[in-house]
Structure formats: C-alpha cells, structure tokens
Write a protein that holds these residues in place. Structure first.
Motif, PDB file in Angstrom:
ATOM      1  N   PHE A 112       0.844  -1.197   0.000  1.00 15.48           N
ATOM      2  CA  PHE A 112       0.000   0.000   0.000  1.00 15.48           C
ATOM      3  C   PHE A 112       0.877   1.243   0.000  1.00 15.48           C
ATOM      4  N   ASP A 113       0.634   2.122  -0.946  1.00 18.11           N
ATOM      5  CA  ASP A 113       1.394   3.370  -1.060  1.00 18.11           C
ATOM      6  C   ASP A 113       0.407   4.534  -1.005  1.00 18.11           C
ATOM      7  N   PRO A 114       0.345   5.270   0.119  1.00 20.96           N
ATOM      8  CA  PRO A 114      -0.649   6.334   0.251  1.00 20.96           C
ATOM      9  C   PRO A 114      -0.498   7.448  -0.767  1.00 20.96           C
ATOM     10  N   THR A 115       0.701   7.634  -1.316  1.00 14.57           N
ATOM     11  CA  THR A 115       0.876   8.696  -2.313  1.00 14.57           C
ATOM     12  C   THR A 115       0.153   8.367  -3.613  1.00 14.57           C
ATOM     13  N   VAL A 116      -0.189   7.104  -3.801  1.00 15.13           N
ATOM     14  CA  VAL A 116      -0.878   6.664  -5.009  1.00 15.13           C
ATOM     15  C   VAL A 116      -2.277   6.142  -4.698  1.00 15.13           C
ATOM     16  N   ASP A 117      -2.403   5.447  -3.581  1.00 14.11           N
ATOM     17  CA  ASP A 117      -3.617   4.671  -3.303  1.00 14.11           C
ATOM     18  C   ASP A 117      -4.667   5.406  -2.476  1.00 14.11           C
ATOM     19  N   HIS A 118      -4.315   6.525  -1.874  1.00 16.03           N
ATOM     20  CA  HIS A 118      -5.323   7.316  -1.170  1.00 16.03           C
ATOM     21  C   HIS A 118      -6.085   8.152  -2.195  1.00 16.03           C
ATOM     22  N   THR A 119      -7.208   7.604  -2.648  1.00 16.24           N
ATOM     23  CA  THR A 119      -8.023   8.299  -3.640  1.00 16.24           C
ATOM     24  C   THR A 119      -9.459   8.382  -3.127  1.00 16.24           C
ATOM     25  N   ALA A 120     -10.275   9.129  -3.834  1.00 17.26           N
ATOM     26  CA  ALA A 120     -11.693   9.243  -3.487  1.00 17.26           C
ATOM     27  C   ALA A 120     -12.559   8.376  -4.387  1.00 17.26           C
ATOM     28  N   GLN A 121     -11.949   7.391  -5.069  1.00 16.87           N
ATOM     29  CA  GLN A 121     -12.713   6.505  -5.935  1.00 16.87           C
ATOM     30  C   GLN A 121     -13.682   5.654  -5.111  1.00 16.87           C
ATOM     31  N   PRO A 122     -14.934   5.524  -5.542  1.00 20.83           N
ATOM     32  CA  PRO A 122     -15.875   4.675  -4.791  1.00 20.83           C
ATOM     33  C   PRO A 122     -15.470   3.211  -4.835  1.00 20.83           C
ATOM     34  N   LEU A 123     -14.846   2.761  -5.930  1.00 18.03           N
ATOM     35  CA  LEU A 123     -14.310   1.412  -6.057  1.00 18.03           C
ATOM     36  C   LEU A 123     -12.913   1.512  -6.655  1.00 18.03           C
ATOM     37  N   ARG A 124     -11.964   0.815  -6.034  1.00 17.01           N
ATOM     38  CA  ARG A 124     -10.602   0.857  -6.548  1.00 17.01           C
ATOM     39  C   ARG A 124     -10.080  -0.540  -6.876  1.00 17.01           C
ATOM     40  N   GLY A 125     -10.199  -1.484  -5.948  1.00 16.58           N
ATOM     41  CA  GLY A 125      -9.835  -2.863  -6.238  1.00 16.58           C
ATOM     42  C   GLY A 125      -8.379  -3.229  -6.036  1.00 16.58           C
ATOM     43  N   PHE A 126      -7.498  -2.267  -5.854  1.00 11.79           N
ATOM     44  CA  PHE A 126      -6.075  -2.535  -5.632  1.00 11.79           C
ATOM     45  C   PHE A 126      -5.499  -1.390  -4.811  1.00 11.79           C
ATOM     46  N   PRO A 127      -4.654  -1.647  -3.833  1.00  6.81           N
ATOM     47  CA  PRO A 127      -4.204  -2.964  -3.394  1.00  6.81           C
ATOM     48  C   PRO A 127      -5.012  -3.479  -2.191  1.00  6.81           C
ATOM     49  N   CYS A 128      -5.497  -4.695  -2.296  1.00 13.47           N
ATOM     50  CA  CYS A 128      -6.152  -5.316  -1.133  1.00 13.47           C
ATOM     51  C   CYS A 128      -5.104  -5.804  -0.143  1.00 13.47           C
ATOM     52  N   LEU A 129      -4.018  -6.384  -0.655  1.00 15.03           N
ATOM     53  CA  LEU A 129      -2.887  -6.755   0.201  1.00 15.03           C
ATOM     54  C   LEU A 129      -2.158  -5.491   0.627  1.00 15.03           C
ATOM     55  N   GLN A 130      -1.970  -5.323   1.925  1.00 11.22           N
ATOM     56  CA  GLN A 130      -1.351  -4.108   2.450  1.00 11.22           C
ATOM     57  C   GLN A 130       0.140  -4.276   2.766  1.00 11.22           C
ATOM     58  N   GLN A 131       0.493  -5.414   3.391  1.00 10.49           N
ATOM     59  CA  GLN A 131       1.895  -5.621   3.746  1.00 10.49           C
ATOM     60  C   GLN A 131       2.147  -7.080   4.079  1.00 10.49           C
ATOM     61  N   ILE A 132       3.428  -7.454   4.048  1.00  7.96           N
ATOM     62  CA  ILE A 132       3.855  -8.762   4.524  1.00  7.96           C
ATOM     63  C   ILE A 132       4.888  -8.557   5.629  1.00  7.96           C
ATOM     64  N   CYS A 133       4.940  -9.488   6.551  1.00  8.57           N
ATOM     65  CA  CYS A 133       5.906  -9.460   7.647  1.00  8.57           C
ATOM     66  C   CYS A 133       6.524 -10.842   7.776  1.00  8.57           C
ATOM     67  N   LEU A 134       7.834 -10.907   7.865  1.00 12.04           N
ATOM     68  CA  LEU A 134       8.538 -12.167   8.086  1.00 12.04           C
ATOM     69  C   LEU A 134       8.977 -12.229   9.541  1.00 12.04           C
ATOM     70  N   VAL A 135       8.690 -13.346  10.186  1.00  8.30           N
ATOM     71  CA  VAL A 135       8.969 -13.490  11.615  1.00  8.30           C
ATOM     72  C   VAL A 135       9.856 -14.719  11.835  1.00  8.30           C
ATOM     73  N   PRO A 136      11.192 -14.536  11.895  1.00  6.54           N
ATOM     74  CA  PRO A 136      12.088 -15.671  12.157  1.00  6.54           C
ATOM     75  C   PRO A 136      11.921 -16.188  13.589  1.00  6.54           C
ATOM     76  N   LYS A 137      12.208 -17.484  13.746  1.00 11.08           N
ATOM     77  CA  LYS A 137      12.152 -18.104  15.051  1.00 11.08           C
ATOM     78  C   LYS A 137      13.530 -18.646  15.411  1.00 11.08           C
ATOM     79  N   ASN A 138      13.696 -19.045  16.647  1.00  9.29           N
ATOM     80  CA  ASN A 138      15.016 -19.427  17.136  1.00  9.29           C
ATOM     81  C   ASN A 138      15.552 -20.712  16.541  1.00  9.29           C
ATOM     82  N   ASP A 139      14.684 -21.527  15.969  1.00  8.80           N
ATOM     83  CA  ASP A 139      15.103 -22.827  15.443  1.00  8.80           C
ATOM     84  C   ASP A 139      15.328 -22.815  13.937  1.00  8.80           C
ATOM     85  N   GLY A 140      15.543 -21.653  13.350  1.00  6.83           N
ATOM     86  CA  GLY A 140      15.808 -21.569  11.919  1.00  6.83           C
ATOM     87  C   GLY A 140      14.570 -21.592  11.062  1.00  6.83           C
ATOM     88  N   GLU A 141      13.406 -21.448  11.679  1.00  3.10           N
ATOM     89  CA  GLU A 141      12.155 -21.423  10.946  1.00  3.10           C
ATOM     90  C   GLU A 141      11.639 -19.993  10.837  1.00  3.10           C
TER      91      GLU A 141
END
Length: 248
Positions: free
Chosen positions: A150-179
């Motif tokens: 999600f990029d507010p400089t592009v995606d903050h619009t007043a469109q009643p329907l936009r359709g993209f981006p529904c996915l906002q962000q991903i986060c990777l969470v490492p664990k102590n056992d290499g997973e």
C-alpha cells in the motif's frame, strides 16, 4: 474467526465450508493459518480444477495467475536473478489491463517508483537479515523484515471502487530454530475469487524469501480485515462444500 489448515487447500476449503454453512456473506476480521510442510492432499487437483472453471465463468483469473501477482513462481534462481529477470519483463506485464492500478510483486521490488524512488524491499530484507560482507552486519530485528504494498501517495483516492491494493503488507517473523513465519495483512479479500491464489502466492513468496535468508518457511498467517465470499453465489458455495467437506 480463525481457521487452521495443514496446507493451503485444507485451509481454504474449511473457510469456504464455514461461509457456505453460515448465514453471512463476510467475516470480519478473519485469519487463515496454514502450514507449509505437509503433502498436497489427494483432492487438491480436482478442487483447483473446479475452482478454475468457476473463476473462468465469472471472468476472474485462474489460481496460478493470481498467485503470480504476489510471486512469479516461473522465475527461478537466486534473488538477484529473480529481481533482474522480473525487471526485464515488467514492461510486458504492465501492459496487461489487469495491472493498470498496480502489481503486488512490483510494489515489493520497486516500491514508490511512481514518485521516482524505486525501493526493492525484498532485497533490503534479505541483505538486512544476512548482512553484506565488509559493509553491514546481519540485523535480525523483526520490525525490519516488513514490506509494504500500500502506497498512500498513489492509493489514497476518493474513488468509490478501486480494487487494488487489497494486500497491504507482509511481515517475516524468524524463530530461534531456523524457521520463519510469513504474515500478510489484507484490507479486503474475496474468498472465492482470489483467496486461494493469494494463499498460494504468499506461500511461494515465503519459500523464496526463507531460502534467501537461510531459513525454512513453516507457516503462513493471512489476516483479512474483511473477508467476503465474492462473486460466488451461496448456492455454488454450498455445492463446493458438499462435494469436498468429506475431506476435512
């Protein structure tokens, strides 16, 4: 609601059954949690074929097409190869009218390019976690392992329907056992039309990033602020549920 599955297929099917059997067209909020190390279930090919037939009937892209917007699985190799090859073919991909508002993988590897500053967030995460010999020590701060679509400089619009981006962000969470776990946040998600492909794409992206970071992806959590059934009629959802619920 939280639904857990031993794999992508089981998780999506359990969610469809819950929505088909329930009175509502949407769930809010919703978390899909699935593991990534188990075998593909025997019914997966048939279910995916049935789902692709449905998707064609309502003018939606096939499962693997949707998955490819999150990670282009056909581009094999190390991260530099994948990034370079995708950059070369982007001029063709962006011509597809379905991508005129944006493309998830492009946002991950060329964030903010509309404003003249392309940030490869995935490369940054890999180099931050692994370090760069003679330049930067490895940093395993989990808040550094986040990439936005999600990029507010592009995606903050007043469109009643936009359709993209529904996915906002991903986060990777490492664990102590290499997973490592991959978490994804959606503002809106359509279960029948896109969620299966979303889940496949997120798993593929997670495996790619885990491999580049020297880790093993073990699970994915997909968090939807709102999960809607989508264009699928309740009657069709019930048919899917009746055909496949014996497996879960």
């Amino acid at each position: 609601m939280i639904i857990q599955g031993e794999n992508v297929t089981e998780c999506w099917l359990k969610t469809l059954i819950a929505m088909a059997d329930g009175p509502h067209w949407e769930l809010s909020p919703f978390i899909a949690h699935f593991k990534t190390g188990s075998k593909t279930p025997v019914y997966a090919d048939e279910l995916e074929s049935d789902l692709n037939v449905y998707l064609e009937s309502v003018g939606q892209p096939h499962i693997n097409t949707t998955a490819g917007t999150i990670f282009p699985q056909s581009l094999t190799g190390g991260s530099e190869d994948v990034f370079d090859r995708f950059d070369r073919i982007w001029k063709y991909i962006k011509k597809d009218k379905r991508n005129y508002k944006g493309h998830y993988f492009r946002r991950l590897v060329a964030y903010n390019e509309q404003n003249g500053r392309r940030v490869n967030q995935l490369k940054h995460i890999i180099e931050t976690y692994n370090g760069i010999e003679g330049v930067r020590h490895p940093v395993h701060r989990r808040s550094a392992l986040i990439a936005l679509t999600f990029d507010p400089t592009v995606d903050h619009t007043a469109q009643p329907l936009r359709g993209f981006p529904c996915l906002q962000q991903i986060c990777l969470v490492p664990k102590n056992d290499g997973e490592v776990t991959l978490n994804a946040i959606y503002a809106m998600q359509h279960l029948a039309d896109r969620a299966y492909g979303n889940y496949v794409g997120l798993e593929n992206l997670g495996h790619f990033m885990a491999g580049e970071m020297g880790l093993e992806l073990v699970e994915v959590n997909c968090i939807a602020s709102v999960l809607e059934l989508g264009k699928m009629k309740k009657s069709v959802a019930k048919e899917f549920a009746e055909k496949y619920k014996q497996y879960v």
